[in-house]
Design an enzyme around this catalytic site. Structure first.
Site, mmCIF file in Angstrom:
data_model
loop_
_atom_site.group_PDB
_atom_site.id
_atom_site.type_symbol
_atom_site.label_atom_id
_atom_site.label_comp_id
_atom_site.label_asym_id
_atom_site.label_seq_id
_atom_site.Cartn_x
_atom_site.Cartn_y
_atom_site.Cartn_z
ATOM 1 N N GLY A 78 0.750 -1.128 -0.146
ATOM 2 C CA GLY A 78 -0.173 -0.083 -0.069
ATOM 3 C C GLY A 78 0.671 1.406 -0.117
ATOM 4 O O GLY A 78 0.103 2.499 -0.173
ATOM 5 N N CYS A 79 1.970 1.353 0.045
ATOM 6 C CA CYS A 79 2.880 2.293 0.009
ATOM 7 C C CYS A 79 3.664 2.394 -1.541
ATOM 8 O O CYS A 79 3.615 1.886 -2.012
ATOM 9 C CB CYS A 79 4.317 2.080 0.706
#
Length: 142
Positions: A46-47
């Site tokens: 998610g980064c």
């Protein structure tokens, strides 16, 4: 360094360029993460940047588990965000982690208006990873 010291230093810096430089400097204070810890298991999804968080559970004190973290990223500003996050969470009990609202602290510092949506999503992913670890540690202890 404590979160209150970071807060005080942040308040002294009026310009966001200076605040970004300070966050990058905080990232340079992170303990080095061994290369072996840069694993798929420790990678935070998610980064946008590459982010790794490795945890150890320390039961040496009064038997109550404490979660200790190492963190790293390939982006300087993200390393600084990790440093702030670990100041809040690393070395704390699962209950302390779940009681602390890191996103509120980052909002207080003004990051909501000064991080890209992708960086904000990554920050939320890091917080959720640590909170999930705390929930797992609590479940294992009961």
């Amino acid at each position: 360094m404590t979160i209150d010291e970071i807060r005080d230093n942040f308040e002294l810096l009026e310009e966001w360029d200076d605040r970004y430089r300070y966050v990058i400097e905080l990232g340079r204070t992170l303990d080095p993460m061994p290369e072996a810890e840069h694993s798929a298991e420790n990678k935070v999804n998610g980064c946008v940047s590459q982010v790794w968080l490795s945890k150890q559970i320390d039961r040496s004190g009064n038997g109550e588990p404490r979660l200790k973290y190492l963190g790293d990223s390939d982006a300087h500003i993200v390393r600084g965000l990790i440093a702030i996050l670990l100041t809040l969470y690393s070395g704390r009990t699962p209950q302390q982690i779940l009681a602390a609202d890191a996103l509120a602290v980052f909002d207080e510092f003004g990051f909501r208006d000064h991080l890209t949506p992708q960086r904000s999503n990554g920050l939320r992913s890091m917080v959720e990873r640590i909170r999930s670890d705390a929930r797992e540690a609590l479940a294992a202890a009961s």
